[in-house]
Each structure stands twice: as structure tokens, then as C-alpha cells.
Design an enzyme around this catalytic site. Structure first.
Site, PDB file in Angstrom:
ATOM      1  CG  HIS A 195     -23.660  69.709 -89.813  1.00 23.25           C
ATOM      2  ND1 HIS A 195     -24.845  70.509 -89.498  1.00 23.25           N
ATOM      3  CD2 HIS A 195     -24.029  69.147 -91.032  1.00 23.25           C
ATOM      4  CE1 HIS A 195     -25.462  70.895 -90.773  1.00 23.25           C
ATOM      5  NE2 HIS A 195     -24.904  69.768 -91.775  1.00 23.25           N
ATOM      6  CG  HIS A 228     -23.733  66.148 -95.547  1.00 24.77           C
ATOM      7  ND1 HIS A 228     -24.781  65.877 -95.543  1.00 24.77           N
ATOM      8  CD2 HIS A 228     -23.679  67.636 -94.926  1.00 24.77           C
ATOM      9  CE1 HIS A 228     -25.628  66.749 -94.767  1.00 24.77           C
ATOM     10  NE2 HIS A 228     -24.745  67.592 -94.437  1.00 24.77           N
ATOM     11  CG  HIS A 252     -29.500  69.108 -92.493  1.00 27.61           C
ATOM     12  ND1 HIS A 252     -28.916  67.960 -92.007  1.00 27.61           N
ATOM     13  CD2 HIS A 252     -28.409  69.631 -93.119  1.00 27.61           C
ATOM     14  CE1 HIS A 252     -27.743  67.872 -92.500  1.00 27.61           C
ATOM     15  NE2 HIS A 252     -27.285  69.037 -93.069  1.00 27.61           N
ATOM     16  CD  GLU A 297     -28.467  74.081 -95.179  1.00 27.89           C
ATOM     17  OE1 GLU A 297     -29.172  73.044 -95.177  1.00 27.89           O
ATOM     18  OE2 GLU A 297     -27.216  74.254 -95.485  1.00 27.89           O
ATOM     19  CG  ASP A 306     -23.137  71.561 -94.064  1.00 25.26           C
ATOM     20  OD1 ASP A 306     -23.314  70.228 -93.991  1.00 25.26           O
ATOM     21  OD2 ASP A 306     -23.662  72.422 -94.499  1.00 25.26           O
ATOM     22  CG  ASP A 307     -21.461  69.547 -97.672  1.00 31.26           C
ATOM     23  OD1 ASP A 307     -21.580  68.168 -97.860  1.00 31.26           O
ATOM     24  OD2 ASP A 307     -22.283  70.247 -97.183  1.00 31.26           O
TER      25      ASP A 307
HETATM   26  N1  HPA Z   1     -27.749  70.967 -96.299  1.00 34.11           N
HETATM   27  C1  HPA Z   1     -28.798  70.165 -96.834  1.00 34.11           C
HETATM   28  N2  HPA Z   1     -28.227  68.924 -97.301  1.00 34.11           N
HETATM   29  C2  HPA Z   1     -26.972  68.703 -97.451  1.00 34.11           C
HETATM   30  C3  HPA Z   1     -26.140  69.477 -96.959  1.00 34.11           C
HETATM   31  C4  HPA Z   1     -26.388  70.906 -96.185  1.00 34.11           C
HETATM   32  O1  HPA Z   1     -25.793  71.883 -96.262  1.00 34.11           O
HETATM   33  N3  HPA Z   1     -24.996  69.041 -97.375  1.00 34.11           N
HETATM   34  C5  HPA Z   1     -25.070  68.072 -98.020  1.00 34.11           C
HETATM   35  N4  HPA Z   1     -26.547  67.648 -97.813  1.00 34.11           N
HETATM   36 ZN    ZN Z   2     -25.448  69.595 -93.439  1.00 37.83          ZN
END
Ligand code: HPA
Ligand code: ZN
Length: 336
Positions: A8, A10, A188, A191, A270-271
Site C-alpha cells: 500500500h 502510491h 481503499h 479510511e 501509503d505516501d
Molecule cells: N487515500 C486515498 N487516496 C489516496 C491516498 C490515501 O491515503 N494517498 C494517495 N491517494
Molecule cells: Zn492509500
């Protein structure tokens, strides 16, 4: 170092402030500042959308196949140093095609980076084409059509971007097509959206993994479903803290409750350029906050490979490697 799979992250969220500046200069794109520290100081978010606004603004600097190569190569090099042996990377193709970038530039750059990283460090990489849910189902369908000429360059589809108001069920048709193409399916869910989004991702989209899934814990019947069907949850602690989708203090994170319910959870970044670190930083932060022991860390690492889309024999080989690593750590402890 414990080997792990990162499932997970991006690719666009691995654009470090330094690379942002380099690519802005390369492509003559203006930025609010050319000082990486000043840019990073803006990385304070109230919620998912406030982050996405910055994330989509910054990705404008990535334009050519060479840029995509550099972005993916930098991530895979850093991930490899973090112990990642398998990386399944989300690519937000629409965030590029919307700016007039050809899918070929994206796939060629990323595929070449994966091939070179693999021959350099042995890391295995793959792409999951992720639909931007806030652009709606017709745009997702058009994106799948635009990507299918590059079918060999990705292994699955995902669903990301602004969650609330864009339930998984909107994407039933495009997920059905992806399944018919033999693509893996993840989404996703949970969240910011509630447990109903997780149910829909499972029952309507037929996903094999849930990304995040934190809010699934609010529904005991859903928790039972996730456990019984061994549905992986890819949890991102530093993201949850940065986007306020989890508690400010990681000591109060939902992970122990997930482990206590015997869910197939693993830890991801994630990022990483925006939330304070890569997968090793996420593992260290959650280990320190929750006082996780080596056996629990080894279990999270096993879960990451068990949740991956690696062929079965490679998954088992990696899990056996963790067993050996955990065994060696135990005997070192005994001797020490
Ligand atoms: N959630 C949803 N979309 C996203 C995320 C995230 O954490 N990071 C990049 N796109
Ligand atoms: Zn994500």
C-alpha cells in the site's frame, strides 16, 4: 533486516521535496518555493482532501517517461534499503492523463525502473492501476480501456482518492471488466468511509484486499467476515496520524485490536514523502508506540507476504526466510 512486502503505497506519494524541485526545474514548472524544507513545511494536513490537494498539485512536475523512471527508481531504491523485497505500487494514471500525459510514458518509465531495480537489488515490483473514485465510474472505465494496451505492465486495479460520497458500488462494472481481464482487485475502504464501504468493496467489487480498512473495526460482523475469509488489511500508521484518520498518538492506534481479532494485517507507508517516512519508519514508529516484540514484528512481516500477489512459491519462500530470521534473532537473544 526483516524482509517485508509493501502493498500500500502510491508512487505519486513518493515524490520527495528534493525530486519535486529537480523535476520542476527540468520541466520548467513553477512551484511556490524551490526550497525543499519550505515545501515540506506545508505538509500539515487536516484530513484526506487537504492532503490530496497538495499531492495532485505537486505531481504536475512529473511529465516524461524519464521522470516516471526516476520517481519509481528512487522509491524502489529506498524501499529496498528498508527491507522491502516485493513492492506493489499504486499508480494514479488519471492524475497524469488528465494533464495530457500519454499512458505509454507512465508505463514505460515505471516498467523500466522496476526491471532495473530488480536486476540491481533483487526487489520484485508490480503496478496496481488505481482509479480516482471522485472522477466517477465512466472515467474509471475509460482509464481501464486506455491502460489495457499495457496489460503486461500492471497486475491489478485499485480505488483511491476522496472516499466519502464515492462508494465502491459505483465501480461495479469496471471491476467486473478488470476481473474478466484476469486482474487482481483491491480498494481503499474504511479510511474515512464507514464499514458499509468495506462491505461493498468485498461483496460488490469482489476485492482480494482492503486498503486501510480501519473503520471496519466498528462492525463486529464485518470483522468476522474479514477474519473468516482471510481478507488482508493494508494498514498505514503514519498516514493515519498525518491525515487524522486515526488517533494523534500511535499508542492508541487500532492495530492491536486488529491483531487481537486475528485479522491478516500488515504495515505500509501509503505516501512516504508526505507522511513522515517509508515502511521501515512506519514499522519503527508503531513498534515503539505499541511496544511490539520481535515475534509480533515477524508476524506482521509474514502477513505482508501472505497478503501479496506474489506467486505462491515465492510467498512461501519469503515466509520461510522470515521464520529463519526470527529463529536467528531468538537464538541471538538466548546467547546475548
Ligand atoms: N487515500 C486515498 N487516496 C489516496 C491516498 C490515501 O491515503 N494517498 C494517495 N491517494
Ligand atoms: Zn492509500
Amino acid at each position: 533486516m526483516l524482509p517485508v512486502a509493501e502493498l500500500h503505497m502510491h508512487l505519486e506519494g513518493s515524490l520527495e521535496a528534493e525530486t519535486l524541485v529537480t523535476l520542476a526545474q527540468r520541466n520548467r514548472i513553477s512551484l511556490p518555493s524551490y526550497d525543499p524544507d519550505v515545501l515540506r513545511a506545508r505538509y500539515v494536513f487536516d484530513d484526506l482532501q487537504s492532503f490530496l490537494d497538495v499531492y495532485y498539485e505537486h505531481i504536475a512536475v512529473v511529465r516524461t517517461a524519464e521522470d516516471f523512471y526516476d520517481l519509481a527508481r528512487a522509491y524502489l531504491t529506498r524501499a529496498s534499503a528498508a527491507g522491502v523485497r516485493r513492492a506493489e505500487m499504486f499508480v494514479d494514471l488519471q492524475s497524469h492523463t488528465q494533464r495530457g500525459i500519454a499512458p505509454a510514458a507512465v508505463f514505460e518509465g515505471v516498467s523500466a525502473a522496476i526491471a532495473d531495480a530488480e536486476s540491481e537489488s533483487g526487489i520484485s515490483g508490480a503496478v496496481i492501476l488505481s482509479f480516482l473514485r471522485d472522477l466517477g465510474p465512466e472515467a474509471a472505465a475509460a482509464t481501464l480501456s486506455a491502460a489495457l494496451p499495457f496489460r503486461d505492465s500492471f497486475i491489478g486495479v485499485g480505488l483511491d482518492s476522496a472516499e466519502v460520497g464515492y462508494p465502491p458500488s459505483l465501480f461495479e462494472a469496471v471491476y467486473r471488466r478488470a476481473a474478466a481481464e484476469g486482474l487482481h482487485r483491491v480498494a481503499h475502504a474504511g479510511e474515512e468511509g464507514g464499514p458499509d464501504y468495506v462491505w461493498e468493496a468485498l461483496d460488490v467489487l469482489g476485492v482480494e484486499r482492503i486498503d486501510h480498512g480501519n473503520r471496519a473495526m466498528e462492525d463486529p460482523a464485518l470483522v468476522a467476515r474479514l477474519r473468516d475469509d482471510r481478507i488482508p488489511l493494508t494498514v498505514c500508521p503514519l498516514s493515519n496520524r498525518a491525515l487524522k484518520t486515526g488517533p494523534a498518538d500511535l499508542a492508541d492506534h487500532i492495530l492491536p485490536a486488529m491483531l487481537a481479532e486475528d485479522l491478516l494485517v500488515s504495515i505500509h507507508s501509503d505516501d512516504p514523502a508526505y507522511f513522515g517516512g517509508y515502511v521501515d519508519d512506519n514499522i519503527a514508529a508503531i513498534r515503539d508506540a505499541l511496544a511490539l516484540d520481535d515475534a509480533q514484528l515477524a508476524q506482521l512481516a509474514r502477513n505482508s507476504f501472505a497478503s501479496s500477489f506474489l506467486p505462491e512459491e515465492q510467498r512461501s519462500a519469503r515466509i520461510a526466510e522470515i521464520d529463519r530470521f526470527a529463529g536467528a534473532t531468538e537464538s541471538a537473544d538466548v546467547r546475548g
